[in-house]
Motif scaffolding. Structure first.
Motif, PDB file in Angstrom:
ATOM      1  N   UNK A 146       0.798  -1.221   0.000  1.00  0.00           N
ATOM      2  CA  UNK A 146       0.000   0.000   0.000  1.00  0.00           C
ATOM      3  C   UNK A 146       0.837   1.281   0.000  1.00  0.00           C
ATOM      4  N   UNK A 147       1.979   1.243  -0.642  1.00  0.00           N
ATOM      5  CA  UNK A 147       2.766   2.460  -0.847  1.00  0.00           C
ATOM      6  C   UNK A 147       3.711   2.250  -2.025  1.00  0.00           C
ATOM      7  N   UNK A 148       4.118   3.329  -2.629  1.00  0.00           N
ATOM      8  CA  UNK A 148       5.079   3.237  -3.728  1.00  0.00           C
ATOM      9  C   UNK A 148       6.455   2.848  -3.187  1.00  0.00           C
ATOM     10  N   UNK A 149       7.168   2.010  -3.933  1.00  0.00           N
ATOM     11  CA  UNK A 149       8.521   1.643  -3.532  1.00  0.00           C
ATOM     12  C   UNK A 149       9.358   1.306  -4.762  1.00  0.00           C
ATOM     13  N   UNK A 150      10.645   1.062  -4.552  1.00  0.00           N
ATOM     14  CA  UNK A 150      11.573   0.697  -5.627  1.00  0.00           C
ATOM     15  C   UNK A 150      12.272  -0.601  -5.241  1.00  0.00           C
ATOM     16  N   UNK A 151      13.160  -1.057  -6.109  1.00  0.00           N
ATOM     17  CA  UNK A 151      13.878  -2.313  -5.848  1.00  0.00           C
ATOM     18  C   UNK A 151      14.752  -2.216  -4.594  1.00  0.00           C
ATOM     19  N   UNK A 152      15.130  -1.018  -4.190  1.00  0.00           N
ATOM     20  CA  UNK A 152      15.943  -0.859  -2.980  1.00  0.00           C
ATOM     21  C   UNK A 152      15.184  -1.280  -1.725  1.00  0.00           C
ATOM     22  N   UNK A 153      13.857  -1.344  -1.828  1.00  0.00           N
ATOM     23  CA  UNK A 153      13.024  -1.593  -0.651  1.00  0.00           C
ATOM     24  C   UNK A 153      12.586  -3.044  -0.495  1.00  0.00           C
TER      25      UNK A 153
END
Length: 339
Positions: A146-153
């Motif tokens: 339920x939030x935007x994220x990237x591969x770092x996360x």
């Protein structure tokens, strides 16, 4: 009216089950587009698709093409798509309509404020015939929800927890711009559909809900064990194609690089296990040749793959290791219900 999502349903002689797939999506939202991609069917698939096109003229489209295999139909689908996002629904599977409505409501609201995501992910469920308990594949302990994220996360994926075609929705323009192509007349290319665009993905959103229902049980399904053993060459072809798509050393984000190397290992482990399950001298010889090809032709990938225990275990030879591989395959099959 702007279409927020295109759902492509690749079909080949799917008259016995495509209605269930269609019913699961045509009522979801007026801003959905459903394309039935008829890959040269010779049964009543076309008649069913045209019936739904007449009933839902603002939602359903029908597209006929000469037979080129599942991957060719998937590619034809996103080249025809008018939706902002693109989702593949196999003709014998279905989608949770309520879950889809919730996802579409969110994506529409985001789009109206000028925001899109390269990849949207949901959970999926193995609908295995005769299974009392249905196996859910979720990503709650790996992906932020339920939030935007990237591969770092992202966290570390467990075996059997990989992002598959069932769980992914891609932004259509990303698929077009990254130059994704899939081999014709080849099974198991859904792995390539998911894998190739990964380095191009910069923004991700995960819904921790069961979206997709993956039907397992037909004897003629490509994932039926008998079919798998007869089509190991197809698994090899897909693995080699995958290893030629990206040089892992060029993937800058470490977490994505590790995830992609895990995916590469899984493909190799599947090939190895199937050769061991087949058990003939010829099959075991082909297993050795497979790993030698990976080592010599795809040296960069091999260097990352061989660091992982699953690769080291499945490339080993001898009666003891073959027994261990068979046991491991049986355990994985029982846990994940993949065929």
């Amino acid at each position: 009216m702007e279409k927020i999502l295109t759902v492509a349903i690749p079909c080949y002689n799917s008259q016995d089950y495509v209605k269930r797939a269609l019913e699961s999506v045509v009522h979801a939202d007026p801003q959905i587009e459903v394309i039935v991609v008829d890959d040269g069917s010779t049964d009543g698939t076309a008649a069913i698709a045209k019936e739904y096109r007449e009933r839902f003229p603002d939602v359903v489209r029908y597209f006929y093409k000469e037979n080129g295999g599942h991957g060719d139909a998937v590619v034809a689908g996103f080249h025809q798509a008018q939706g902002v996002y693109y989702k593949v629904l196999d003709s014998d599977d279905w989608i949770n309509t309520k879950a889809l409505r919730g996802i579409l409501s969110f994506l529409k609201a985001e789009y109206e404020r000028g925001k899109t995501y390269d990849m949207v992910i949901g959970n999926y469920v193995y609908e295995k015939v005769g299974a009392r308990h249905k196996k859910e594949i979720s990503y709650g302990h790996v992906l932020p929800a339920e939030r935007e994220f990237t591969w770092k996360d992202i966290g570390t994926f467990a075996l059997g927890q990989y992002i598959l075609m069932h769980s992914v929705i891609y932004r259509t323009e990303l698929l077009l711009s990254c130059g994704l192509e899939l081999p014709k007349h080849t099974y198991y290319v859904d792995n390539l559909f998911v894998y190739y665009p990964l380095p191009f993905v910069k923004s991700i959103y995960y819904f921790d809900i069961d979206l997709y229902h993956y039907f397992i049980g037909r004897e003629d399904q490509s994932v039926n064990e008998k079919q798998l053993l007869e089509r190991i060459d197809q698994q090899e072809r897909v693995a080699y194609t995958m290893y030629g798509m990206h040089e892992l050393c060029e993937i800058e984000e470490p977490r994505l690089r590790y995830y992609m190397s895990q995916y590469a290992v899984i493909m190799a482990a599947i090939c190895s296990a199937l050769y061991v399950m087949k058990g003939t001298d010829e099959a075991l010889k082909k297993k050795r040749e497979f790993w030698e090809t990976v080592r010599t032709r795809y040296a960069g990938q091999y260097e990352y793959m061989r660091r992982q225990w699953l690769a080291r275990a499945t490339m080993k030879e001898g009666p003891l290791w073959n027994r261990i591989i068979r046991i491991g395959y049986a355990i994985a099959k029982r846990i994940y219900h993949f065929n």
